[in-house]
Design a protein around this motif. Structure first.
Motif, PDB file in Angstrom:
ATOM      1  N   ILE A   6      98.994  46.046  73.911  1.00 52.52           N
ATOM      2  CA  ILE A   6      99.926  46.478  75.084  1.00 52.52           C
ATOM      3  C   ILE A   6     100.828  45.205  75.131  1.00 52.52           C
ATOM      4  CG2 ILE A   6      99.818  46.784  77.488  1.00 52.52           C
ATOM      5  CD1 ILE A   6      97.491  48.228  77.303  1.00 52.52           C
ATOM      6  N   GLN A   7     100.173  44.041  74.875  1.00 57.83           N
ATOM      7  CA  GLN A   7     101.131  42.874  75.127  1.00 57.83           C
ATOM      8  C   GLN A   7     102.071  42.538  74.011  1.00 57.83           C
ATOM      9  OE1 GLN A   7      98.283  39.561  76.090  1.00 57.83           O
ATOM     10  NE2 GLN A   7      98.252  40.024  77.956  1.00 57.83           N
ATOM     11  N   GLU A  56      94.131  51.696  68.912  1.00 54.89           N
ATOM     12  CA  GLU A  56      94.317  51.295  70.157  1.00 54.89           C
ATOM     13  C   GLU A  56      93.214  51.244  70.989  1.00 54.89           C
ATOM     14  OE1 GLU A  56      97.622  50.865  73.312  1.00 54.89           O
ATOM     15  OE2 GLU A  56      97.788  52.476  71.858  1.00 54.89           O
ATOM     16  N   SER A  57      92.266  52.252  70.486  1.00 53.72           N
ATOM     17  CA  SER A  57      90.837  52.368  71.286  1.00 53.72           C
ATOM     18  C   SER A  57      90.005  51.216  71.094  1.00 53.72           C
ATOM     19  CB  SER A  57      90.114  53.676  71.214  1.00 53.72           C
ATOM     20  OG  SER A  57      89.863  53.711  69.431  1.00 53.72           O
ATOM     21  N   LEU A  72     104.619  46.307  74.387  1.00 57.36           N
ATOM     22  CA  LEU A  72     105.379  46.759  75.861  1.00 57.36           C
ATOM     23  C   LEU A  72     106.006  45.523  76.345  1.00 57.36           C
ATOM     24  CD1 LEU A  72     102.686  49.042  77.323  1.00 57.36           C
ATOM     25  CD2 LEU A  72     104.734  49.585  75.857  1.00 57.36           C
ATOM     26  N   SER A  78      87.399  46.434  73.033  1.00 59.90           N
ATOM     27  CA  SER A  78      88.347  46.656  74.178  1.00 59.90           C
ATOM     28  C   SER A  78      89.485  45.715  74.434  1.00 59.90           C
ATOM     29  CB  SER A  78      87.784  46.957  75.315  1.00 59.90           C
ATOM     30  OG  SER A  78      87.085  45.370  75.913  1.00 59.90           O
ATOM     31  N   ILE A 136     107.973  54.664  71.561  1.00 59.70           N
ATOM     32  CA  ILE A 136     107.362  55.817  71.573  1.00 59.70           C
ATOM     33  C   ILE A 136     108.320  57.043  71.653  1.00 59.70           C
ATOM     34  CG2 ILE A 136     105.750  57.224  73.016  1.00 59.70           C
ATOM     35  CD1 ILE A 136     105.060  54.344  74.066  1.00 59.70           C
ATOM     36  N   SER A 151      93.200  46.794  72.660  1.00 62.80           N
ATOM     37  CA  SER A 151      94.284  47.630  73.398  1.00 62.80           C
ATOM     38  C   SER A 151      94.971  46.748  74.266  1.00 62.80           C
ATOM     39  CB  SER A 151      93.638  48.646  74.311  1.00 62.80           C
ATOM     40  OG  SER A 151      94.403  49.032  75.393  1.00 62.80           O
ATOM     41  N   ASP A 152      94.205  45.543  74.658  1.00 61.99           N
ATOM     42  CA  ASP A 152      94.993  44.633  75.577  1.00 61.99           C
ATOM     43  C   ASP A 152      96.047  43.985  74.709  1.00 61.99           C
ATOM     44  OD1 ASP A 152      93.016  45.252  76.994  1.00 61.99           O
ATOM     45  OD2 ASP A 152      92.236  43.508  77.772  1.00 61.99           O
ATOM     46  N   SER A 208     109.874  49.638  77.873  1.00 62.03           N
ATOM     47  CA  SER A 208     108.721  49.630  77.345  1.00 62.03           C
ATOM     48  C   SER A 208     108.413  50.710  76.725  1.00 62.03           C
ATOM     49  CB  SER A 208     107.556  49.503  78.459  1.00 62.03           C
ATOM     50  OG  SER A 208     108.193  50.471  79.595  1.00 62.03           O
ATOM     51  N   PRO A 209     108.565  52.230  76.908  1.00 60.14           N
ATOM     52  CA  PRO A 209     108.117  53.147  76.318  1.00 60.14           C
ATOM     53  C   PRO A 209     109.164  53.561  74.905  1.00 60.14           C
ATOM     54  CG  PRO A 209     108.981  53.961  78.237  1.00 60.14           C
ATOM     55  CD  PRO A 209     109.361  52.681  77.957  1.00 60.14           C
ATOM     56  N   ARG A 223      99.591  51.221  66.865  1.00 60.68           N
ATOM     57  CA  ARG A 223      99.307  51.931  68.087  1.00 60.68           C
ATOM     58  C   ARG A 223      98.889  53.261  67.865  1.00 60.68           C
ATOM     59  NH1 ARG A 223     102.635  51.435  73.116  1.00 60.68           N
ATOM     60  NH2 ARG A 223     100.594  51.360  73.894  1.00 60.68           N
TER      61      ARG A 223
END
Lengths: 627, 401
Positions: free
Chosen positions: B397-398, B301-302, B401, B390, B9, B393-394, B5-6, B336
């Motif tokens: 993430i999908q 992302e926010s 990650l 909001s 990054i 971000s979901d 996942s990371p 991201r």
């Protein structure tokens, strides 16, 4: 008003919201108005109001305490003495113990790194020895030697003593081990007592500690069978109810407390004057049981010495911080599992789960479990039940200990590295960073950013009574960071120059609420009103799917003595005999809940996310770490 | 799962660390001769003009906006100064050393010439062509090649959020198929091609989908405030006009590149009543406005957006007067990034023409865009659906990650 419900009748119902449980011995439940703090003193004995039943992780049901009648006059000096001792524990067990000048500080033993937690993986480690030799008690090394020698000879009076608790539930080997342990403990206690007797002339406080210790011995033996039978048939029940979370133990529920205290190992005394609104949380008199427990380290067949030691460290406050506590617990479990032998008529996975349950309930008697520990325990139990039964005992044990290692490595160590690297990208040159208390991850972030040449200043905000920030301050100053140290009273003054606030967290709930050291919410609120971004650094294993609305339902009460007294200032001890005042209640909360509005960003091992995305992480990855 | 996942990054951080180390080494080598800061030197290699964001250069070229600064630069380039075309060539020479990079950028540039095609879609198509023309024989090679190509595209213009985001998303979307490991190379490659084409198709159709979705929000007789020239917003309003909705449009002027002027032209062509405001008249006319419609350079992302300078203040005014702020953005603009405040992102600079000479002592704010925090936005219209901030971000993430 909701219909009354008897929680014992239908424990499977998830109780959320304000429910009233009518109890057999007390049918008159109070109207909700009586929960005001001012009204608390009158209803000390008749409290039936159980505020919110929260479904916690399913291991919390076996916990509480037994109030031992300790004469108040004797308890206070004892408590004070133990507190003095815990200072020297700090000195002995903190990783910087090589530096003698650190011992006077209020250092947290888990100084941001996990060195301590990894060190104390052995009971025979020098740290452990130092601790148990303290105060004329047994040394662990001696003890084990004694046990080995007495392997073959089992004297009669010992048999008499130990056969009662063990009964038919124990195998022969186990019973023998138990007897040895008790025999050795007994001989040691004699030695200790004589040592104390010799000391009495020099130290009168030592004598005042003796009576409760003696009083506890018969109580303990009578309580053991209960815990044993409980441990025996628990797993099957557990498996059935696994997906239904148990309601958390409410400490104002009289009958349950009565039941739970029968099987408790730690004899805790309930504080008398408690704040009405926080009745549902356990609160004990602190300090008077450490010595007592310390002397009995090998008397407990149900608790492995390593676990026992960690429990005592929780109790004394030597290990604090949710990461450090979680790692310490896992290491102790690992050790306990290495020493484990399956009884002849048991299945290893089942019996091990039962063992773990008894360890967990012991630990939660020492100090209520943190969310991080809860998640780790849940992981471990799932791993154990998932193990194929075809594995041999040694294979199972290695599999479990490698699972534990993996959890520590992946969920904590590597996660922290990822968090540190990401959070450091948010530090710019010329920034002024504010942090509150002492979070291990935030410390790593600051050090990392400093090592990578970022030019910034740090403001450390601290508060009574733990002054954890001073340890952080010392370490940061030693590394060459430029720091400002202030107390939380001044936070609104320093905030105007701050550009980022970095906070740690004990847990983050699904609605984005950050559950952290008391005072965090205040700092976050001030930062929010100054439009300073608040960054929370938290590993994803601390996330919880529960929803928290305030800091009343789930919290922890600390020692009220600590906030009543100012150390080193004899002249401000106005409350020195507060125990006798009926109309005074002291509230020492350890945690608070920060609303998600105040939080700009959460840095986790899955990246930087807004607080609204916590449920996504829980949903997508919460299951994953169980498999 | 967890290890993977990371990784993105981590990759980025590794690179950063490497750069940092390099920089430190350099500093150690010649303390007397400090090199320029890494970000600047980076840009000067890749970006034709270090002072101006490449993203805004393309936009200006597409919109045929000719500012006096622009002209001056063009003249300087013709008279042999070291700007403009020269550096572009130099870039391409640099890239030739990296082999693949050059052809990707050529491809990208050829796609980019179509004014209707978003930069990100051009990038996606360029990357798809990399797969097509690749001579790799193993999956690993192909993936490395693709990664190189996308890296060179990203570094070509670091200021364009949608370009970076689209490259990242392409990599995630295309290479993340578990089936790849079990197939032989040729079928795996054709599968990749398929996915790449599909992704290109989705991205291309995104505008259409958004304009369909947003029709429910435009009611008869409403007044819409528009800021900047967004092709998505134009499409939305065009569709609304075609659907015989009667509405009124307020256009801000959109200084300094006067994007609002162009937008009002487009509106006038559609026979939509349109009024032009100067940028400072937003608060004055906000009480007449029913909704604010803006596009986005990037969605972070926010759930906030990064958009043309002035969006933030319009959103603030709209929020304080309780007017809804709608954002139309394609999902390939989801990046991201997580800016905490206005200064927390790489600035995209652009020339500003004040019409009169400005004394050299006067500093000019040249940043071309600002960040609007999510609490000031009402809804985002994307090709994934109508989302609240909001949810961004979901989705991210999908996706990642």
């Amino acid at each position: 008003m909701e219909p009354r419900r008897v929680p014992q009748n239908n424990p499977k119902i998830r109780q959320v919201g304000f429910t009233f449980n009518s109890q057999t011995q007390n049918p008159h439940s109070q109207p909700p108005l009586s929960t005001t703090i001012s009204g608390g003193a009158v209803e000390n004995n008749t409290s039936t109001l159980s505020p919110v039943m929260i479904p916690p992780p399913p291991f919390l049901d076996t916990s509480t305490s037994l109030p031992v009648p300790v004469p108040a006059a004797a308890a206070i000096p004892a408590a004070r003495r133990v507190y003095d001792d815990s200072h020297s524990y700090l000195a002995a067990s903190s990783p910087e113990s090589t530096q003698p000048d650190l011992s006077e500080d209020w250092l947290r033993s888990s100084s941001g790194k996990y060195s301590l937690a990894f060190d104390m993986s052995g009971v025979n480690s020098p740290v452990a020895d130092e601790q148990s030799t303290e105060g004329a008690e047994i040394t662990v090394a001696n003890h084990e030697k004694g046990a080995n020698v007495s392997e073959v000879q089992v004297s009669h009076e010992d048999k008499k003593l130990s056969s009662k608790p063990s009964k038919d539930k124990l195998s022969k080997a186990e019973r023998r081990a138990l007897q040895e342990a008790q025999r050795a403990a007994k001989s040691n206690k004699k030695a200790a007592a004589s040592g104390v007797a010799a000391h009495v002339t020099g130290k009168p406080t030592e004598a005042s500690k003796q009576p409760p210790q003696k009083k506890n011995v018969p109580l303990r033996t009578s309580s053991v069978p209960v815990s044993e039978t409980k441990g025996g048939n628990q797993p099957s029940e557990k498996d059935k109810k696994k997906d239904i979370p148990h309601p958390r133990m409410q400490y104002d529920d009289k009958s349950r407390v009565e039941k739970a205290k029968k099987r408790s190992v730690v004899k805790q005394t309930e504080v008398r004057n408690r704040v009405e609104l926080f009745r549902h949380l356990p609160q004990y008199e602190y300090g008077n049981q450490i010595h007592d427990l310390e002397s009995k380290i090998f008397n407990h067949d149900s608790v492995h010495p390593a676990v026992y030691k960690v429990g005592l460290q929780y109790l004394s406050g030597d290990i604090s911080g949710s990461n450090a506590r979680c790692i310490a617990m896992l290491c102790a479990f690992k050790e306990a599992i290495e020493d484990y032998h399956t009884p002849a008529d048991k299945i290893i996975t089942r019996d091990l789960t039962a063992r773990l349950n008894s360890y967990v309930s012991f630990l939660s008697e020492c100090r209520p479990l943190s969310i991080s520990m809860g998640n780790a325990i849940r992981y471990l139990k799932t791993r154990i039940t998932k193990l194929p039964s075809s594995l041999s005992e040694s294979e199972t044990k290695t599999a479990i200990s490698s699972d534990i290692n993996r959890f520590i490595h992946e969920k904590i160590v590597v996660a922290d590295n990822v968090i540190v690297q990401q959070a450091a990208t948010k530090v710019r040159d010329g920034d002024v960073l504010l942090t509150y208390g002492c979070s291990s991850v935030v410390e790593m972030v600051l050090v990392y950013a400093h090592e990578h040449g970022k030019k910034f200043r740090v403001v450390i905000v601290d508060s009574r009574p733990k002054f954890e920030g001073q340890g952080l301050l010392r370490r940061l100053v030693a590394k060459g960071l430029s720091c400002t140290y202030t107390h939380i009273n001044a936070v609104s003054y320093v905030m105007h120059e701050v550009t980022r606030v970095f906070l740690g967290a004990a847990s983050i709930f699904s609605n984005g609420i950050v559950y952290s050291r008391i005072g965090t919410a205040c700092v976050a609120m001030v930062a929010h009103s100054f439009r300073v971004p608040v960054l929370v650094c938290c590993e994803a294993y601390k996330f919880h799917e529960r929803v928290l609305l305030d800091s009343i339902c789930a919290n922890e009460l600390g020692d009220p003595d600590v906030i009543a007294k100012v150390p080193g200032r004899k002249d401000v001890n106005y409350l020195s005999n507060w125990m006798n005042k009926e109309n005074l209640q002291l509230l020492h909360l350890l945690y608070d809940a920060t609303p998600s509005d105040y939080i700009s960003l959460i840095v986790t091992d899955y990246g930087m996310i807004p607080p609204t995305s916590v449920p996504v992480i829980v949903r997508e990855y919460g299951k994953e770490h169980l498999f | 799962m967890w290890y993977r996942s990371p990784s993105f990054i981590l990759d980025n951080q590794e690179q950063e660390k490497f750069l940092l180390r390099q920089q430190l080494d350099q500093q150690n080598d010649d303390v007397l001769n400090p090199p320029p800061p890494p970000s600047m030197s980076e840009i000067s290699i890749q970006n034709p003009n270090p002072n101006i964001s490449a993203y805004y250069q393309t936009r200006a070229a597409h919109h045929a906006v000719v500012t006096s600064d622009w002209l001056a630069q063009a003249q300087a380039a013709v008279s042999g100064g070291v700007t403009g075309e020269d550096t572009v060539e130099k870039v391409e020479e640099d890239d030739r050393v990296v082999e693949k990079g050059e052809s990707v950028i050529e491809e990208f540039n050829s796609w980019r010439k179509q004014p209707d095609l978003a930069e990100a879609v051009a990038a996606i198509r360029a990357l798809a062509s990399v797969i097509r023309s690749s001579k790799a024989t193993t999956m690993m090679e192909l993936e490395i090649e693709l990664k190189k190509a996308s890296d060179s595209l990203k570094s070509w213009d670091a200021t364009s959020i949608s370009l970076t985001a689209a490259c990242d998303l392409f990599m995630r979307y295309v290479t993340r198929t578990s089936a790849l490991e079990y197939e032989d190379f040729n079928s795996a490659r054709s599968r990749l091609m398929e996915r790449a084409e599909k992704f290109g198709e989705i991205s291309y159709k995104a505008r259409r989908i958004i304009s369909m979705l947003s029709q429910d929000f435009i009611f008869d007789g409403c007044t819409i405030l528009v800021h900047g020239f967004s092709r998505v917003v134009l499409e939305v309003l065009k569709t609304a006009a075609q659907n015989k909705k009667s509405f009124r449009v307020f256009c801000t002027e959109g200084r300094p590149d006067r994007t609002g002027l162009r937008f009002s032209n487009e509106m006038a062509k559609l026979d939509v009543p349109v009024k032009l405001l100067i940028d400072s008249a937003v608060a004055y006319s906000m009480d007449e406005v029913d909704m604010v419609f803006v596009g986005a350079d990037g969605v972070v992302e926010s759930g906030g957006i990064i958009n043309m300078m002035g969006t933030y203040q319009i959103a603030l005014v709209a929020h304080s007067l309780n007017k809804p702020v709608y954002v139309a953005a394609e999902s390939y603009k989801f990046a991201r990034l997580y800016p905490l405040d206005q200064k927390d992102m790489a600035p995209a600079l652009r020339p500003i023409d004040f019409g009169v000479p400005v004394p050299s002592k006067v500093e000019i704010e040249k940043s071309a865009r600002d960040y609007t925090p999510p609490q000031y936005l009402t809804l985002l219209f994307t090709d994934l659906g109508v989302l609240t901030p909001s949810v961004v971000s979901d989705e991210l993430i999908q996706l990642y990650l």
